[in-house]
Design an enzyme around this catalytic site. Structure first.
Site, PDB file in Angstrom:
ATOM      1  N   ASN A 265       0.882  -1.175   0.000  1.00 16.53           N
ATOM      2  CA  ASN A 265       0.000   0.000   0.000  1.00 16.53           C
ATOM      3  C   ASN A 265       0.915   1.220   0.000  1.00 16.53           C
ATOM      4  OD1 ASN A 265      -1.862   2.010   0.385  1.00 16.53           O
ATOM      5  ND2 ASN A 265      -2.791   1.137   2.212  1.00 16.53           N
TER       6      ASN A 265
ATOM      7  N   ARG B  83      -2.586  -2.170  -3.493  1.00 15.87           N
ATOM      8  CA  ARG B  83      -3.778  -1.358  -3.373  1.00 15.87           C
ATOM      9  C   ARG B  83      -3.648  -0.209  -4.378  1.00 15.87           C
ATOM     10  NH1 ARG B  83      -5.562   2.828   1.427  1.00 15.87           N
ATOM     11  NH2 ARG B  83      -7.653   3.264   0.636  1.00 15.87           N
TER      12      ARG B  83
ATOM     13  N   HIS C 280     -12.616   3.221  -0.780  1.00  7.56           N
ATOM     14  CA  HIS C 280     -12.580   2.301   0.367  1.00  7.56           C
ATOM     15  C   HIS C 280     -13.218   0.950   0.035  1.00  7.56           C
ATOM     16  CE1 HIS C 280     -12.359   6.064   3.136  1.00  7.56           C
ATOM     17  NE2 HIS C 280     -11.141   5.584   2.923  1.00  7.56           N
TER      18      HIS C 280
ATOM     19  N   HIS D 115     -17.003   3.282   7.490  1.00  9.56           N
ATOM     20  CA  HIS D 115     -15.547   3.219   7.472  1.00  9.56           C
ATOM     21  C   HIS D 115     -15.045   4.587   7.930  1.00  9.56           C
ATOM     22  CE1 HIS D 115     -11.536   1.990   5.720  1.00  9.56           C
ATOM     23  NE2 HIS D 115     -11.393   3.305   5.830  1.00  9.56           N
ATOM     24  N   LEU D 116     -14.743   4.679   9.216  1.00 12.96           N
ATOM     25  CA  LEU D 116     -14.401   5.968   9.814  1.00 12.96           C
ATOM     26  C   LEU D 116     -12.939   5.959  10.243  1.00 12.96           C
ATOM     27  CD1 LEU D 116     -17.587   6.404  12.069  1.00 12.96           C
ATOM     28  CD2 LEU D 116     -17.269   6.998   9.654  1.00 12.96           C
TER      29      LEU D 116
ATOM     30  N   SER E  43      -8.964   8.417   9.272  1.00 12.24           N
ATOM     31  CA  SER E  43      -8.441   9.688   8.784  1.00 12.24           C
ATOM     32  C   SER E  43      -9.142  10.059   7.486  1.00 12.24           C
ATOM     33  CB  SER E  43      -6.931   9.587   8.560  1.00 12.24           C
ATOM     34  OG  SER E  43      -6.421  10.793   8.048  1.00 12.24           O
TER      35      SER E  43
ATOM     36  N   ARG F  24      -9.940  16.703   5.214  1.00 10.14           N
ATOM     37  CA  ARG F  24     -10.757  16.929   4.015  1.00 10.14           C
ATOM     38  C   ARG F  24     -12.169  17.338   4.423  1.00 10.14           C
ATOM     39  NH1 ARG F  24      -9.548  11.237   1.266  1.00 10.14           N
ATOM     40  NH2 ARG F  24      -8.154  10.835   3.028  1.00 10.14           N
TER      41      ARG F  24
ATOM     42  N   ARG G 215      -8.884  11.277  18.569  1.00  9.47           N
ATOM     43  CA  ARG G 215      -8.554  11.086  19.992  1.00  9.47           C
ATOM     44  C   ARG G 215      -8.166  12.401  20.644  1.00  9.47           C
ATOM     45  NH1 ARG G 215      -4.192   6.584  18.574  1.00  9.47           N
ATOM     46  NH2 ARG G 215      -3.861   8.242  17.053  1.00  9.47           N
TER      47      ARG G 215
ATOM     48  N   GLY H 172     -10.106   2.920  11.734  1.00  9.45           N
ATOM     49  CA  GLY H 172      -9.478   3.403  12.966  1.00  9.45           C
ATOM     50  C   GLY H 172     -10.414   4.025  13.970  1.00  9.45           C
TER      51      GLY H 172
ATOM     52  N   GLU I  59     -13.580   1.569  14.740  1.00 10.04           N
ATOM     53  CA  GLU I  59     -13.261   0.421  15.582  1.00 10.04           C
ATOM     54  C   GLU I  59     -12.888   0.813  17.008  1.00 10.04           C
ATOM     55  OE1 GLU I  59     -10.213  -1.898  13.676  1.00 10.04           O
ATOM     56  OE2 GLU I  59     -11.194  -1.707  11.720  1.00 10.04           O
ATOM     57  N   ASN I  60     -12.337   2.010  17.194  1.00  8.00           N
ATOM     58  CA  ASN I  60     -11.716   2.342  18.472  1.00  8.00           C
ATOM     59  C   ASN I  60     -12.370   3.460  19.272  1.00  8.00           C
ATOM     60  OD1 ASN I  60      -9.385   0.486  18.252  1.00  8.00           O
ATOM     61  ND2 ASN I  60      -8.873   1.753  16.486  1.00  8.00           N
TER      62      ASN I  60
ATOM     63  N   GLU J 231      -8.011  -4.736   4.791  1.00  7.82           N
ATOM     64  CA  GLU J 231      -7.832  -4.529   3.361  1.00  7.82           C
ATOM     65  C   GLU J 231      -6.649  -5.331   2.824  1.00  7.82           C
ATOM     66  OE1 GLU J 231      -8.967   0.143   2.956  1.00  7.82           O
ATOM     67  OE2 GLU J 231      -7.769  -0.486   4.680  1.00  7.82           O
TER      68      GLU J 231
END
Length: 405
Positions: A11, A96, A184, A211-212, A214, A244, A288, A331, A334-335, A382
Site C-alpha cells: 500500500n 492497493r 474504500h 468506514h471511519l 483519517s 478533508r 482522539r 481506525g 473500531e476504536n 484490506e
C-alpha cells in the site's frame, strides 16, 4: 528446507510504503506473517517490521539507500525478507490501487498495457495514483519475474445503479468519466464477506458500513453488494475527514477562485490538507486528540463529524429502501466508543440503539437488546483482501508473463 508460498501486499503513499506478507493457498487459510512500513520516503526513510505476534523485528533509519529511491528501498525490503523469512517463497505481489476508473471493476494482473491504462487515470486521483504506480514500476525493476496484481478501491462500487453513479452534468462530461466512483472498496468488500460469518441471518440484509478513519466514508450494501456510497468523483466528497471537508457546495470553490484568487494548487492544498477536523477545530486532525481537548472548537469538530455520519447514513438507508444493520470499522469506527455512541443516538429514530457497556468494551455486537437494528464493530483487513485476490488470480492463471515482458 520446504518453503511456504507467500504474497507480498503493498500500500504505497506519497512518503510511505506499507507492506504485509501473507502465507496460504486461499482466502480462508491466509496467515499474516509480517507487517511493516517504510516511512519518510524522500527525506529520511525509516524501516519498521513486526512478525505475526507483533514482535518488533526491525526499526531504524535506512541510510544505505537514497531517500527517494523507491526501487532501492523495495530492493532492501526484498533482501531483508529473504534473510528474515527463510522458509517463505514469494510468489506474487498485490497492490492497493486507489482508482480503477470505469475500466477495472475487478482485480487485474499487471501488464505493460494495464499499467499504461492506470497511468491514464492519474488525473482522477493525482495525489494517490502516481504513488501506487511508482511502487509497481519500482518492484518490476528489482524483481521483474514476480507477478503483480492491482486491486482497486473503486471496484466494489461498480455494482451500484446508474442513479448512484451519475452527476447531473452534461452527458459528454459523464461519458468522459466525470461520475461518482466511490472508494474504500477493499475495506467494504472485506466487511461484506465477514459480516455473514458473524451474523448469517444478515447475508441478504441492507447494511450501512461506516468506514471511519483519517479518511472516512459510508457504504450502503444489500446482499453484500454496494448500492450507494458517500465518496464520489474523488476521495474529497461525503463525510468530513481528518483534513478533508467532505460534501461541499461547488459554489464555495467558485467564490474562493474569484474572491480569494485561489488557483488549482492552492485549492488542492486547502481541500486535502487544511480542512476537515483540522480546519474546523484548529487543534488536530486526530479524533482522539479532539475528544480529549477542552477547546470548544474541538467539540464542534466532533459534533459536525457525528452529525454528518448520521445524516448520510440515513440517506443510504433511503437508497437501499430500509436499514437492517449498521457496522463500524476502520481506525475511528473500531476504536472510538464516544463517536459510535453519538452516531447511534442520532440514528435512534431508525431503530438503532446500542448497549453502553458493550460499546465501551468494543464487543463485536454492541446493539442493545431492544434495538430493531443490530450494530456491530468489525475490524477491517484490506491487506488480507488484497492477498486473497492476488493469490486467487495467481491460481487461475495458467501462464503469468512478468510485468517487464
Amino acid at each position: 528446507m520446504s518453503h511456504r508460498d507467500a504474497c507480498l501486499v503493498i500500500n504505497a503513499g506519497s512518503s510511505s510504503l506499507k507492506f504485509s506478507v501473507f502465507c496460504g493457498a486461499g482466502k480462508h487459510d491466509l496467515e499474516a506473517v509480517l507487517t511493516g512500513q517504510i516511512s519518510g520516503i524522500g527525506t529520511a526513510p525509516r524501516f519498521e517490521a513486526k512478525d505475526a505476534a507483533r514482535h518488533v523485528l526491525a526499526d531504524g533509519i535506512l541510510d544505505e539507500v537514497g531517500p527517494g529511491d523507491r526501487a532501492g528501498l523495495l530492493g532492501f525490503l526484498l533482501t531483508w525478507m529473504r534473510h528474515e523469512l527463510r522458509d517463505v517463497r514469494l510468489v506474487a505481489a498485490g497492490h492497493r490501487v486507489v482508482h480503477g476508473g470505469t475500466r477495472f471493476d475487478a482485480p487485474v494482473r499487471l501488464t505493460p498495457a494495464v499499467l499504461a491504462e492506470l497511468e491514464a487515470l492519474v488525473p482522477l486521483a493525482p495525489l494517490h495514483q502516481p504513488h501506487n504506480i511508482a511502487a509497481m514500476t519500482a518492484l518490476a525493476e528489482v524483481y521483474p519475474e514476480l507477478p503483480q496484481v492491482a486491486c482497486f478501491d473503486t471496484a466494489f462500487h461498480s455494482t451500484r445503479p446508474w442513479q448512484a453513479q451519475m452527476f447531473a452534468l452534461p452527458r459528454e462530461l459523464t461519458d468522459e468519466g466525470v461520475r461518482r466512483y466511490g472508494f474504500h472498496g477493499l475495506s467494504y468488500e472485506y466487511i461484506a464477506q465477514r459480516l455473514p460469518q458473524i451474523a448469517p441471518e444478515l447475508a441478504e440484509a441492507r447494511v450501512v458500513v461506516c468506514h471511519l478513519g483519517s479518511g472516512s466514508s459510508l457504504c450502503g450494501m444489500r446482499a453484500g453488494r454496494s448500492v450507494d456510497t458517500t465518496m464520489g468523483f474523488t476521495a474529497l466528497d461525503g463525510l468530513p475527514m481528518g483534513t478533508r471537508p467532505g460534501v461541499l457546495d461547488p459554489g464555495v470553490l467558485i467564490y474562493l477562485m474569484r474572491e480569494k484568487g485561489m488557483g488549482p494548487d492552492e485549492l488542492e492544498r486547502l481541500l486535502y490538507h487544511k480542512s476537515g477536523l483540522l480546519g474546523v477545530s484548529g487543534v488536530s486532525n486526530d479524533m482522539r486528540a479532539l475528544l480529549d481537548s477542552e477547546n470548544p472548537q474541538a467539540a464542534e469538530a466532533v459534533e459536525l463529524f457525528c452529525f454528518q455520519v448520521a445524516k448520510q447514513a440515513a440517506g443510504l438507508a433511503a437508497s437501499m429502501g430500509g436499514l437492517d444493520a449498521v457496522v463500524f470499522t476502520a481506525g475511528v469506527g473500531e476504536n472510538s466508543a464516544p463517536v459510535r455512541a453519538r452516531v447511534a443516538e442520532k440514528l435512534g429514530w431508525l431503530g438503532v440503539h446500542i448497549d453502553g457497556a458493550a460499546n465501551r468494551a468494543r464487543a463485536t455486537r454492541i446493539s442493545a437488546a431492544d434495538s430493531r437494528v443490530p450494530v456491530f464493530v468489525i475490524p477491517t483487513d484490506e491487506e488480507r483482501m488484497i492477498a486473497s485476490h492476488t493469490l486467487g488470480i495467481l491460481a487461475h492463471s495458467a501462464v503469468l508473463s512478468p510485468l517487464a515482458a
